[in-house]
Design a protein around this motif. Structure first.
Motif, mmCIF file in Angstrom:
data_model
loop_
_atom_site.group_PDB
_atom_site.id
_atom_site.type_symbol
_atom_site.label_atom_id
_atom_site.label_comp_id
_atom_site.label_asym_id
_atom_site.label_seq_id
_atom_site.Cartn_x
_atom_site.Cartn_y
_atom_site.Cartn_z
ATOM 1 N N PHE A 1 0.819 -1.215 0.000
ATOM 2 C CA PHE A 1 0.000 0.000 0.000
ATOM 3 C C PHE A 1 0.851 1.263 0.000
ATOM 4 O O PHE A 1 0.443 2.284 -0.524
ATOM 5 N N THR B 1 -3.998 -0.513 -3.695
ATOM 6 C CA THR B 1 -4.647 0.726 -3.262
ATOM 7 C C THR B 1 -6.121 0.490 -3.017
ATOM 8 O O THR B 1 -6.689 -0.531 -3.438
ATOM 9 N N MET B 2 -6.699 1.427 -2.304
ATOM 10 C CA MET B 2 -8.145 1.421 -2.136
ATOM 11 C C MET B 2 -8.665 2.663 -2.834
ATOM 12 O O MET B 2 -8.168 3.764 -2.589
ATOM 13 N N ASP B 3 -9.641 2.488 -3.725
ATOM 14 C CA ASP B 3 -10.140 3.647 -4.459
ATOM 15 C C ASP B 3 -11.202 4.376 -3.647
ATOM 16 O O ASP B 3 -11.527 3.995 -2.530
ATOM 17 N N SER B 4 -11.738 5.432 -4.232
ATOM 18 C CA SER B 4 -12.645 6.293 -3.470
ATOM 19 C C SER B 4 -13.969 5.592 -3.162
ATOM 20 O O SER B 4 -14.735 6.054 -2.339
ATOM 21 N N TYR B 5 -14.234 4.486 -3.828
ATOM 22 C CA TYR B 5 -15.444 3.718 -3.515
ATOM 23 C C TYR B 5 -15.197 2.671 -2.427
ATOM 24 O O TYR B 5 -16.105 1.937 -2.053
ATOM 25 N N GLY B 6 -13.942 2.575 -1.981
ATOM 26 C CA GLY B 6 -13.623 1.595 -0.953
ATOM 27 C C GLY B 6 -13.224 0.241 -1.520
ATOM 28 O O GLY B 6 -13.096 -0.730 -0.777
ATOM 29 N N ASP C 1 -14.823 -4.949 7.714
ATOM 30 C CA ASP C 1 -14.303 -3.825 8.502
ATOM 31 C C ASP C 1 -12.813 -3.644 8.248
ATOM 32 O O ASP C 1 -11.991 -3.892 9.111
ATOM 33 N N LEU C 2 -12.483 -3.194 7.053
ATOM 34 C CA LEU C 2 -11.071 -3.052 6.695
ATOM 35 C C LEU C 2 -10.386 -1.944 7.486
ATOM 36 O O LEU C 2 -9.199 -2.002 7.737
ATOM 37 N N LEU C 3 -11.172 -0.930 7.838
ATOM 38 C CA LEU C 3 -10.612 0.170 8.614
ATOM 39 C C LEU C 3 -11.466 0.411 9.843
ATOM 40 O O LEU C 3 -12.682 0.210 9.795
ATOM 41 N N LEU D 1 -7.127 -3.501 6.458
ATOM 42 C CA LEU D 1 -6.807 -3.138 5.076
ATOM 43 C C LEU D 1 -5.370 -3.534 4.737
ATOM 44 O O LEU D 1 -5.090 -4.041 3.657
#
Lengths: 407, 428, 575
Positions: B318, B324-329, B347-349, B359
């Protein structure tokens, strides 16, 4: 403040500042920051300071940036750091560029002006009283590296030159650049001779300046005009590769005109995608087993310096790989960041000492490896290394020309 | 022209490149920018802390973690408790051999391991466990320590470090300052400026004199990790002048020990004949569905295809953006769009800063030859292998395990390449 | 127990309360202001930073628009350094009804609000990132304002007139006898000391918390309907002009360039407890979508931080209590001598930051009327201390300052360009500050790295200067990181994920912060601190950030486990 059109071009680089995670990698590699605390460093003047600007530039110390591009090259996040700085510098200088910067940013003007009076020009450039006067009046440091003017241009040679009657490969368009026309005539001739030896039909269209020196001095409008004209000139043969021996000009065509000044004319994009450094072009042939390897041995060990502009093309060190193919020749990559000339940076009175300090590790390396002979792809860097070390500094094509028995 | 393409120049990419090139393969190393070694601590972690795997007192998350004294002794049990851990792919011997191989590559820079973790002081005053240290970091087990730094460096505060070290190292400590900018007149000297200045014997002598004047009769001296960039014996000279052991203390980036390691390994790679292409991003690839035939490098002005017979993909996790995580999660691997393990967790975060964020355990699942696999455990591409930060199942910064995971997986990937293909040509 | 005597106690250190403090002091009343947290830490520090031209009310409430237009000019004049004259645009996007623009122009004329319709091409030349499909554009005099700076410079002005502001003083009781207010009891949360203030008048400016204060006076609570709105700061100024959508007020209809960032806002949801504000994932998505409408590519731009604020609306029976946006934005003044037969207490609700000075004027007028006095209000006449008359803020200011002094003082927070001397000056002035207090004045930790690089430097400097000892400094560092994370995790994507991972590598991987001893004495923060329930969050929606302690003296166990390996040293609760 920028005109809206150029402001829009600014957005290209500006958007990339979002990628900065402040990791400090650019700062550790910046050759200017390494030698002077006067420069606040690429991260500072780039992605950090840019958040505080909107076309309005208040941090004049950014002019210590030499535009060598090392920061952009080493950034693992894709921040266009050097490009941000170039745009900011242009905004800062808009409307009040010193006469000196206007003169040294016009290589072809200098070349043309000096050609008819070459011996005199050389005498002036190498006369200490005259150089003192130049420093006082123009701000060009008295010890700075200067080109040697020639009485004959590449075009003069080309006009008398008879190409081989039956080319065996296709056409290539040759781009020599302004320096190759006026100052580095031998390099240009050798390049043509090697290409013709390999069986290519070499075409040399009329060609003007790429605009890079103007760009690096912040004169964007003039630079845009020049690069557009050049793109049209080089686009004469839509299917032929374009081969060049002027790596800084190649960089301008490949990406800087687009990334820094937002020029996105189709003719430029096409030329940019077709143009190759001569070493890059020849190595590609070698990689495809398409380059004759009937080289005569050259028994020599020589240091090689990869110019910043060439490194910035992100293709590794093709000259090193290529020259490895010549028997007897040992090329040692000096692994230096920058020679300190950075186009026209190192000739300016107020930057000269910084430029010399930047180049020192390279100069030491050259002296250590071979004090008499060194290799470098870009003319201004060759002048700088030669002036500082006394070594003869040649373009990589010199070795191929010799190894093919052409000279 | 190339047998193996390695993508990424962190510890995993450099290790893979060197290993393959030393074995006679023609290697091209593609890297967008400099690798992450100089952002790390410049030591080699194997396993610094274990979490119990049991539920904590409040019923949520793992319980408190414990420092590890002998990592290889604890690995089998740790892997049993964490079956999705990257180490689950390797035997203990494999990990040990990989780490020893690395130590053997850089004998001046890494103290050979003897099975036990070292502890290294940090600028915040922790005693951080790690396995291979640089010789300048060996903790001499003193009963008293002087913590000294120049006022002009902004990432090292002797008073703060000393007060906390008193508790973590259980020694008597005192913080001291010296007044010596790395360059005349500088108020904000970077670690690089100091390290370069300390490469100069005259500056080093001046530095040592000021330290000697400042400190008391403490048995050892903690200095910030700035003791020389190109020379690796600056600490030894300081130690001789001061007449007691000197210990480098870990700082936020730029990490001078990390730069030393990066420089040493990059030099090794080039010496072994690795063709390094720096500054262009790999943005795409070509494949017949089973095998990747080329990767696409976005060079200045154009896209260049690099034909590939074997690919080792070691771009980091990361922190580099390879994951990566995009803006949609949604979580992605950004180049090959490889299948991910753990991304489906809900519950990644969480809002608890101290909790492990799941995450960062998401990654690319692999078989034992480091090939990415789909949900049904089939290799996604026959000639693609991954190493390092992409592997799922560990939060490396918490465990202090990232380096050995990187080296071991890199060597496993290269060994798997050797097992399946002969070199296609001689060395160049 | 400390005893103080004054004429007036103002409860609530938001811009309203501070405006009142200044006005009272300038009119000659001895006045003390109390807040349980830092100045402007509540609603006044949790908005998008708009200094309203009036444009946002021009159709629904021309009178408010008129007030905004005139106060906008006054605030720009008396607190120039807190205001940036960015100008504003109202744009009709392809999704919007162009006819609303006509209503907008008509309302502006009615409210005497300066407005100019410009060609969409001109708007695009000014703001090239704007949606190229915009159909109409109106130029207005919106500006941006720093709520914290407004608060501090007005406080400084009040001090010159003898006014006193006591942050971190939690009111515990409002005393009265025989139908007359007699004093206020409070606790100094930084020292634990009890404070008793004798006074004859209390002005309840607690905004969303006003109901809690009336309860402390033993009165039936005033019904406050806090309207929660979320805001997201983006990494850099995608626009340099305030961009409003030219539609009836709705969610995500404004982007405000404030300092180095730009802020998109906002949403509006009725909440029961202003101490329990959340940033729900779906509202974050809503903001990103709205951002796309105004600036294509908004989703790919870097989001830095999110927060929620509570609108201080007093319940108004004219509209349903659940629909707070359509309640009047005007202020509500409740005179408790009429409502509860208690003299010496006035509660104020509603209002907006742009008109804070005017509201204060009305409130003090109301107080003086009850006291049978009448002094002229002069708050609009005088420039507040620390401001250079006629010089509004420019985003370039800090860069220019650092250009001048970077060779003499190291830069500690590189993102927001805070240098060491700025930090040391404030630390010495306020040795009890926590790092969030420092942040609100200096912007430390508010840039892209969100404290990853600078926060441990702050801890080191505080310790080296002898202001804060190592133990407390370490504790404050950890607390600061916890608080930064609250605003980070709901918006974490793309570049900010990389940043978060690098920050973790630095703080945990290299510096091993989890194994530095935790102090037992750091007070938790009454507002910024998020309680984490015993069971812990199981989904993102269940425990959004911005969630706050119901009371600072809560007995909820904050953390399910200590910072790594420090279970024995779990930070203690607020006293």
């Amino acid at each position: 403040m920028f005109e809206p059109a150029s402001y829009e071009s600014n957005l290209l680089a500006r958007a990339s500042l979002d990628q900065c995670v402040k990791c400090t990698i650019c700062e550790t590699q910046c050759p200017v920051l390494a030698v002077t605390p006067l420069f606040s460093g690429p991260k500072f003047v780039g992605p950090q300071a840019e958040r505080y600007r909107h076309g309005l530039v208040v941090d004049h110390s950014l002019d210590y940036c030499s535009s060598c591009g090392t920061c952009t090259l080493v950034c693992p996040q894709g921040v266009k750091i050097a490009e941000l700085n170039s745009v900011a510098r242009a905004a800062m200088k808009k409307g009040h560029t010193p006469l000196r910067d206007q003169i040294i940013s016009r290589t072809s003007f200098m070349g043309k002006a000096m050609k008819p009076v070459a011996p005199l020009a050389n005498a002036v450039l190498h006369n200490s009283a005259a150089r003192w006067a130049m420093e006082k009046t123009l701000g060009i440091h008295r010890k700075a590296a200067m080109p040697t003017a020639h009485s004959h241009s590449f075009s003069d040679w080309w006009k008398k030159h008879t190409p081989p009657s039956a080319p065996t490969r296709g056409k290539v368009v040759y781009f020599h650049g302004c320096a190759g026309e006026f100052f580095e005539v031998e390099t240009s001739i050798m390049t043509v001779e090697v290409l013709e030896h390999l069986g290519f039909e070499v075409i040399t269209p009329t060609q003007g300046c790429c605009g890079l020196p103007m760009q690096s001095n912040g004169l964007f409008d003039a630079a845009r005009k020049h690069v557009r004209t050049l793109a049209d000139q080089l686009g004469v043969e839509p299917d032929a590769p374009i081969v060049a021996s002027a790596s800084s000009c190649v960089t301008m065509l490949k990406h800087e005109a687009h990334d820094i000044m937002g020029v996105d004319d189709e003719s430029l994009i096409k030329v940019g995608s077709r143009i190759r450094e001569v070493s890059e072009f020849l190595l590609d042939l070698a990689d495809h087993d398409d380059l004759p390897l009937d080289f005569s041995p050259i028994e020599m060990t020589a240091p090689y310096h990869a110019p910043c502009q060439l490194k910035g093309q992100g293709m590794g060190r093709p000259a090193v790989e290529l020259l490895k193919l010549i028997p007897g020749l040992t090329v040692v990559d000096a692994e230096a960041t920058c020679c300190g000339i950075a186009g026209t940076y190192g000739v300016k009175k107020e930057k000269y000492d910084i430029g010399q300090a930047v180049g020192r590790p390279l100069f030491d390396k050259v002296r250590e490896i071979n004090p008499d002979f060194a290799i470098c792809d870009t003319e201004t860097c060759r002048w700088q290394i030669a002036t500082a070390t006394g070594a003869t500094v040649v373009h990589p094509i010199w070795f191929l020309h010799k190894a093919y028995g052409l000279g | 022209m190339t047998d193996v393409i390695v993508i990424g120049a962190g510890l995993a990419g450099l290790s893979a490149s060197i290993r393959a090139a030393q074995a006679g393969r023609r290697v091209t190393l593609l890297t967008f920018g400099l690798g992450g070694l100089q952002l790390g601590q410049g030591t080699i972690d194997v396993l610094g802390y274990t979490t119990s795997g049991e539920t904590g007192a409040g019923g949520s998350g793992p319980g408190p973690d414990r420092p590890v004294a002998r990592p290889f002794d604890q690995l089998p049990g740790y892997v049993r408790a964490h079956r999705d851990h990257p180490y689950a792919h390797f035997s203990v011997d494999q990990v040990r051999e990989a780490v020893d191989w690395l130590a053997g590559l850089t004998p001046d820079l890494l103290v050979p391991g003897d099975g036990a973790n070292h502890v290294v002081p940090t600028a915040l005053g922790a005693m951080r466990p790690t396995y291979l240290v640089q010789p300048s970091m060996v903790w001499p087990d003193p009963t008293s320590v002087a913590v000294v730094g120049p006022r002009q460096i902004k990432d090292f505060y002797p008073d703060l470090a000393a007060a906390n070290l008193e508790k973590t190292a259980q020694v008597r400590t005192k913080g001291y300052h010296i007044d010596l900018p790395a360059r005349p007149g500088e108020v904000d000297s970077s670690p690089v400026a100091y390290a370069s200045s300390l490469d100069d014997p005259a500056f080093l002598k001046r530095f040592a004199e000021l330290v000697a004047q400042a400190i008391g009769d403490e048995q050892a001296v903690c200095l910030p990790a700035i003791l020389g960039l190109r020379r690796t014996d600056a600490w030894r000279q300081l130690s001789e002048i001061l007449g007691r052991p000197v210990v480098e203390t870990l700082l936020a980036p730029p990490s001078i020990p990390g730069m030393r390691l990066n420089e040493a390994l990059t030099t090794q790679a080039k010496a072994a004949g690795v063709r390094v292409v720096l500054g262009s991003q790999v943005t795409g690839f070509e494949s017949d569905g089973r095998v990747i035939t080329a990767v696409t490098l976005r060079q200045a002005g154009r896209d260049q295809n690099f034909p590939a017979s074997q690919i080792i993909y070691a771009p980091g996790g990361f922190e580099s953006g390879a994951l990566t995580m995009d803006s949609y999660g949604h979580v992605h691997e950004t180049l090959f769009d490889l299948p991910l393990v753990g991304a489906e967790q809900k519950d990644l975060l969480t809002g608890d800063y101290w909790a492990d964020q799941k995450l960062f355990t998401v990654g690319v699942g692999v078989d034992d030859s480091m090939r990415p696999v789909s949900a049904d455990k089939q290799p996604v591409y026959q000639n693609l292998r991954v190493a390092g930060g992409l592997l799922p199942g560990a939060i490396r910064w918490t465990e202090k395990s990232g380096d050995a995971i990187a080296v071991t997986s890199a060597l496993a990937a290269v060994d798997a390449v050797f097992a399946t293909s002969a070199p296609q040509g001689g060395t160049n | 127990m400390k005893k103080l005597v004054t004429d007036v106690v103002v409860i609530g250190g938001g811009t309203t309360g501070i405006g009142v403090l200044r006005d009272c002091a300038m009119r000659g009343h001895r006045t003390i202001l109390l807040d349980r947290a830092d100045l402007a830490q509540g609603t006044s520090g949790r908005f998008h930073g708009l200094l309203n031209s009036g444009g946002r009310y021009v159709v629904s409430d021309p009178e408010s628009a008129r007030e905004c237009a005139s106060e906008n000019a006054i605030v720009s004049r008396i607190q120039p350094n807190a205001v940036e004259r960015t100008g504003g645009l109202f744009v009709v996007t392809p999704a919007d009804d162009p006819a609303f623009g006509d209503k907008f122009l008509a309302g502006a004329a009615l409210a005497d609000m300066p407005v100019q319709e410009i060609d969409p091409a001109q708007a695009l030349a000014r703001e090239p990132r704007l949606n190229h499909g915009i159909k109409r554009a109106f130029l207005v005099e919106d500006g941006t304002v720093d709520g914290w700076q407004i608060a501090w410079s007005a406080t400084a002005s009040a001090k010159q007139y003898g006014g006193q502001a006591l942050p971190y003083h939690k009111v515990t009781q409002v005393h009265h006898s025989n139908g007359q207010v007699t004093g206020v009891a409070a606790t100094d949360l930084k020292t634990g000391e009890e404070v008793m203030i004798d006074c004859s008048f209390v002005l309840n400016c607690a905004g969303p918390w006003a109901g809690q204060i009336t309860r402390m006076a033993g009165l039936p609570p005033v019904a406050v309907v806090p309207g929660r709105g979320i805001m997201i700061a983006m990494n850099h100024r995608l626009v340099n002009t305030v961009i409003n959508r030219c539609i009836p007020p709705s969610d995500g209809d404004i982007i405000v360039p404030a300092h180095t960032v730009c802020i998109i806002g906002t949403t509006d949801h009725k909440v029961d407890d202003p101490d329990h504000l959340v940033v729900p994932r779906e509202e974050v998505q809503q903001m990103f979508d709205s951002g796309e409408e105004l600036i294509p590519g908004f989703r790919q731009a870097r989001a830095l931080h999110a927060w929620a604020g509570a609108r201080p609306l007093i319940k108004d029976d004219r509209v349903a209590a659940t629909d707070t946006r359509h309640m009047s934005r005007g202020m509500a003044v409740i005179d408790h001598s009429q409502r509860d037969d208690l003299k010496g207490l006035i509660t104020i609700g509603g209002g907006k930051l742009t008109t804070y000075r005017l509201m204060a004027e009305h409130i003090v007028d109301a107080m003086e009327e009850q006291l049978g006095q009448s002094h002229p209000c002069r708050t609009g006449d005088e420039v507040c201390p620390g401001n250079e008359p006629g010089h509004n803020y420019l985003v370039t200011h800090r860069l220019k300052d650092r250009e001048a002094d970077r060779m003499t003082s190291p830069i500690i927070c590189e993102c927001e360009l805070m240098n060491r001397s700025m930090l040391v000056d404030l630390l010495k002035q306020n040795p009890l500050d926590n790092f969030d207090d420092l942040r609100r004045q200096l912007r430390v930790g508010m840039g892209p790295c969100q404290g990853g690089f600078c926060s441990s430097r702050v801890a080191g400097v505080a310790c080296e200067e002898g202001v804060i000892d190592a133990t407390r400094s370490t504790g404050l560092l950890k607390l600061f990181l916890e608080h930064r994370w609250i605003g980070l995790w709901p918006i974490l994507h793309d570049a900010q994920v990389r940043q978060a991972a690098l920050d973790e590598w630095i703080l945990h991987g290299t510096l091993d912060i989890g194994h530095v001893p935790s102090p037992t004495s750091v007070e938790r923060d009454p507002v910024d601190d998020a309680p984490i329930d015993e069971t812990g969050p199981t989904t993102m929606e269940e425990l959004p950030p911005g969630a706050r302690a119901p009371q600072p003296a809560t007995t909820t166990r904050r953390r399910t486990r200590a910072p790594r390996s420090q279970a024995a040293n779990t930070p203690k609760e607020t006293k």
